[in-house]
Design a protein around this motif. Structure first.
Motif, PDB file in Angstrom:
ATOM      1  N   ALA A  79       0.829  -1.202   0.000  1.00  0.00           N
ATOM      2  CA  ALA A  79       0.000   0.000   0.000  1.00  0.00           C
ATOM      3  C   ALA A  79       0.865   1.255   0.000  1.00  0.00           C
ATOM      4  N   GLY A  80       1.995   1.219   0.700  1.00  0.00           N
ATOM      5  CA  GLY A  80       2.900   2.365   0.711  1.00  0.00           C
ATOM      6  C   GLY A  80       3.497   2.637  -0.657  1.00  0.00           C
ATOM      7  N   VAL A  81       3.867   1.562  -1.370  1.00  0.00           N
ATOM      8  CA  VAL A  81       4.435   1.719  -2.722  1.00  0.00           C
ATOM      9  C   VAL A  81       3.375   2.245  -3.688  1.00  0.00           C
ATOM     10  N   LEU A  82       2.175   1.656  -3.620  1.00  0.00           N
ATOM     11  CA  LEU A  82       1.088   2.135  -4.473  1.00  0.00           C
ATOM     12  C   LEU A  82       0.718   3.577  -4.120  1.00  0.00           C
ATOM     13  N   GLY A  83       0.751   3.890  -2.828  1.00  0.00           N
ATOM     14  CA  GLY A  83       0.394   5.233  -2.383  1.00  0.00           C
ATOM     15  C   GLY A  83       1.332   6.298  -2.925  1.00  0.00           C
ATOM     16  N   LEU A  84       2.589   5.944  -3.112  1.00  0.00           N
ATOM     17  CA  LEU A  84       3.563   6.876  -3.670  1.00  0.00           C
ATOM     18  C   LEU A  84       3.127   7.347  -5.051  1.00  0.00           C
ATOM     19  N   ALA A  85       2.712   6.394  -5.891  1.00  0.00           N
ATOM     20  CA  ALA A  85       2.291   6.730  -7.253  1.00  0.00           C
ATOM     21  C   ALA A  85       0.909   7.381  -7.271  1.00  0.00           C
ATOM     22  N   ALA A  86      -0.023   6.844  -6.477  1.00  0.00           N
ATOM     23  CA  ALA A  86      -1.396   7.354  -6.486  1.00  0.00           C
ATOM     24  C   ALA A  86      -1.469   8.784  -5.967  1.00  0.00           C
ATOM     25  N   SER A  87      -0.704   9.083  -4.929  1.00  0.00           N
ATOM     26  CA  SER A  87      -0.702  10.436  -4.387  1.00  0.00           C
ATOM     27  C   SER A  87      -0.070  11.412  -5.369  1.00  0.00           C
ATOM     28  N   GLY A  88       0.971  10.958  -6.061  1.00  0.00           N
ATOM     29  CA  GLY A  88       1.576  11.810  -7.080  1.00  0.00           C
ATOM     30  C   GLY A  88       0.592  12.134  -8.188  1.00  0.00           C
ATOM     31  N   ALA A  89      -0.219  11.134  -8.571  1.00  0.00           N
ATOM     32  CA  ALA A  89      -1.235  11.366  -9.597  1.00  0.00           C
ATOM     33  C   ALA A  89      -2.277  12.360  -9.105  1.00  0.00           C
ATOM     34  N   GLY A  90      -2.648  12.242  -7.832  1.00  0.00           N
ATOM     35  CA  GLY A  90      -3.592  13.199  -7.264  1.00  0.00           C
ATOM     36  C   GLY A  90      -3.035  14.603  -7.242  1.00  0.00           C
ATOM     37  N   ALA A  91      -1.759  14.717  -6.915  1.00  0.00           N
ATOM     38  CA  ALA A  91      -1.125  16.035  -6.866  1.00  0.00           C
ATOM     39  C   ALA A  91      -1.065  16.684  -8.247  1.00  0.00           C
ATOM     40  N   LEU A  92      -0.918  15.873  -9.290  1.00  0.00           N
ATOM     41  CA  LEU A  92      -0.874  16.420 -10.650  1.00  0.00           C
ATOM     42  C   LEU A  92      -2.179  17.097 -11.043  1.00  0.00           C
ATOM     43  N   THR A  93      -3.278  16.669 -10.441  1.00  0.00           N
ATOM     44  CA  THR A  93      -4.576  17.259 -10.761  1.00  0.00           C
ATOM     45  C   THR A  93      -5.030  18.281  -9.723  1.00  0.00           C
ATOM     46  N   ALA A  94      -4.225  18.482  -8.678  1.00  0.00           N
ATOM     47  CA  ALA A  94      -4.644  19.365  -7.588  1.00  0.00           C
ATOM     48  C   ALA A  94      -4.825  20.805  -8.041  1.00  0.00           C
ATOM     49  N   GLY A  95      -4.046  21.234  -9.006  1.00  0.00           N
ATOM     50  CA  GLY A  95      -4.141  22.618  -9.454  1.00  0.00           C
ATOM     51  C   GLY A  95      -5.458  22.946 -10.120  1.00  0.00           C
ATOM     52  N   THR A  96      -6.206  21.925 -10.520  1.00  0.00           N
ATOM     53  CA  THR A  96      -7.494  22.163 -11.171  1.00  0.00           C
ATOM     54  C   THR A  96      -8.641  22.259 -10.175  1.00  0.00           C
ATOM     55  N   VAL A  97      -8.348  22.019  -8.884  1.00  0.00           N
ATOM     56  CA  VAL A  97      -9.394  22.046  -7.861  1.00  0.00           C
ATOM     57  C   VAL A  97      -9.372  23.390  -7.148  1.00  0.00           C
ATOM     58  N   PRO A  98     -10.427  24.178  -7.206  1.00  0.00           N
ATOM     59  CA  PRO A  98     -10.441  25.470  -6.519  1.00  0.00           C
ATOM     60  C   PRO A  98     -10.438  25.309  -5.009  1.00  0.00           C
ATOM     61  N   ALA A  99      -9.872  26.296  -4.326  1.00  0.00           N
ATOM     62  CA  ALA A  99      -9.753  26.233  -2.873  1.00  0.00           C
ATOM     63  C   ALA A  99     -11.111  26.144  -2.191  1.00  0.00           C
ATOM     64  N   THR A 100     -12.169  26.645  -2.848  1.00  0.00           N
ATOM     65  CA  THR A 100     -13.492  26.653  -2.223  1.00  0.00           C
ATOM     66  C   THR A 100     -14.062  25.257  -2.024  1.00  0.00           C
ATOM     67  N   VAL A 101     -13.521  24.257  -2.712  1.00  0.00           N
ATOM     68  CA  VAL A 101     -14.054  22.906  -2.539  1.00  0.00           C
ATOM     69  C   VAL A 101     -13.367  22.156  -1.407  1.00  0.00           C
ATOM     70  N   PHE A 102     -12.283  22.700  -0.872  1.00  0.00           N
ATOM     71  CA  PHE A 102     -11.559  21.982   0.167  1.00  0.00           C
ATOM     72  C   PHE A 102     -12.412  21.746   1.410  1.00  0.00           C
ATOM     73  N   ARG A 103     -13.112  22.795   1.872  1.00  0.00           N
ATOM     74  CA  ARG A 103     -13.842  22.689   3.134  1.00  0.00           C
ATOM     75  C   ARG A 103     -14.934  21.629   3.088  1.00  0.00           C
ATOM     76  N   PRO A 104     -15.754  21.546   2.029  1.00  0.00           N
ATOM     77  CA  PRO A 104     -16.737  20.457   1.976  1.00  0.00           C
ATOM     78  C   PRO A 104     -16.104  19.070   1.998  1.00  0.00           C
ATOM     79  N   PHE A 105     -14.942  18.903   1.324  1.00  0.00           N
ATOM     80  CA  PHE A 105     -14.249  17.620   1.362  1.00  0.00           C
ATOM     81  C   PHE A 105     -13.872  17.265   2.801  1.00  0.00           C
ATOM     82  N   VAL A 106     -13.352  18.240   3.530  1.00  0.00           N
ATOM     83  CA  VAL A 106     -12.954  18.009   4.907  1.00  0.00           C
ATOM     84  C   VAL A 106     -14.165  17.649   5.761  1.00  0.00           C
TER      85      VAL A 106
END
Length: 257
Positions: A79-106
Motif C-alpha cells: 500500500a505504501g508503494v502504491l500510495g507513492l504513485a497514487a498520491s503523485g497522480a492526485g497532486a498532478l490534478t490538484a491545481g485544477t481544484v479550486p480552494a473553495t471545494v476543500f472545506r466540503p471535502f474536509v
C-alpha cells in the motif's frame, strides 16, 4: 508574513504532529489553518507546504511506532508503494481544484470518521488478527483502498487521509488502533512523499515555512507517539472522537458563514 503569524503556524504544526501521531489526520488541523492564514496563496502551494510539514512528522511517528508496535507489513509495504504513485497522480490534478471545494471535502471526511467511530464503539480496541488471517481477495481490496484511492485523495485534497486509513484498517481487517496506526503511518509516508515530489517539481513549495513547520511537526509527532503507545487503543479512540467533534463544529460554522 508577520512574526506573530509565523509563530502561530509553528504552534499549529506542533499540534498537528501530535494529532497525526495519535489518531492520524493531522492535516485536518494544519491545512484549514494554512488556508485561512494564507488566503492569497495558490491552493497548490498551500497543499505542497502542508505535505512538506506533514511528511516530517509522519516519518518520525512511523519510526516510533515501528520500534514499539509493529506494522502489518502485508498491507503496509504494497500500500505504501502504491500510495507513492497514487498520491503523485492526485497532486498532478490538484491545481485544477479550486480552494473553495476543500472545506466540503474536509467536512465529509470528518462526518464519515465520526459516524463509524460512534456507531461501532468496539472498533480498534481489540485485535482480530490484523489481516494475517484475511482471505487474499479481501486483503487485496483493502490494499487498493488504502494504497490507491485514499492516497489519490491525499494528493488531490489531503486532510483526514491518515484517520481514514486507520479506520479502514480497523473496520475491514479488525486491527487494533496501535497496529493500525503503525501500518497507516507507513502508507501515509509513501502518500505524502509522492505528492511532495510532484509539488516540488512544479515549484509550489514554500520551503522555509514548510521546513520550520516540519521541525515543529516532528516534535509534536514524537510527543504524540509516546502518548499513544503509553495510553493504548482506548485513548486513541477517545482522542479521535474529540478531534473530529471539535473540527466538525468549527468547519461547519465556517461553511455556514
Amino acid at each position: 508574513m508577520s512574526v506573530e503569524l509565523v509563530v502561530f503556524l509553528l504552534v499549529v504544526a506542533l499540534a498537528a504532529g501530535w494529532v497525526d501521531a495519535v489518531v492520524g489526520g493531522g492535516g485536518l488541523v494544519q491545512l484549514p489553518v494554512l488556508l485561512l492564514a494564507l488566503p492569497g496563496a495558490p491552493p497548490s502551494a498551500i497543499l505542497a507546504t502542508d505535505k512538506l510539514s506533514s511528511i516530517s512528522g509522519t516519518t518520525a511517528s512511523a519510526v516510533g511506532f515501528a520500534r514499539n508496535a509493529g506494522a502489518e507489513l502485508r498491507v503496509a509495504v504494497p500500500a505504501g508503494v502504491l500510495g507513492l504513485a497514487a498520491s503523485g497522480a492526485g497532486a498532478l490534478t490538484a491545481g485544477t481544484v479550486p480552494a473553495t471545494v476543500f472545506r466540503p471535502f474536509v467536512l465529509v471526511a470528518l462526518l464519515v470518521v465520526a459516524c463509524v467511530v460512534i456507531l461501532r464503539p468496539g472498533i480498534g480496541t481489540a485485535s482480530g488478527g490484523g489481516g494475517r488471517h484475511a482471505a487474499a481477495p479481501r486483503l487485496a481490496g483493502v490494499v487498493v483502498l488504502v494504497g490507491v484511492a485514499l492516497p489519490f485523495y491525499n494528493g488531490l485534497v489531503g486532510p483526514g487521509t491518515g484517520a481514514m486509513i486507520l479506520l479502514a484498517l480497523s473496520v475491514l481487517l479488525r486491527m487494533d488502533f496501535l497496529t493500525g496506526s503503525a501500518t497507516a503511518k507507513v502508507v501515509n509516508v509513501g502518500a505524502n512523499l509522492g505528492a511532495l515530489v510532484v509539488f516540488a517539481a512544479q515549484g509550489h513549495v514554500f520551503w522555509l515555512l514548510g521546513l520550520g513547520m516540519g521541525a515543529c511537526n516532528v516534535l509534536g509527532a514524537r510527543l504524540g507517539t509516546r502518548t499513544a503507545l503509553r495510553r493504548g487503543s482506548g485513548f486513541i479512540r477517545a482522542t479521535l472522537l474529540c478531534v473530529v467533534a471539535a473540527l466538525l463544529v468549527k468547519l461547519g460554522v465556517d461553511q455556514l458563514g
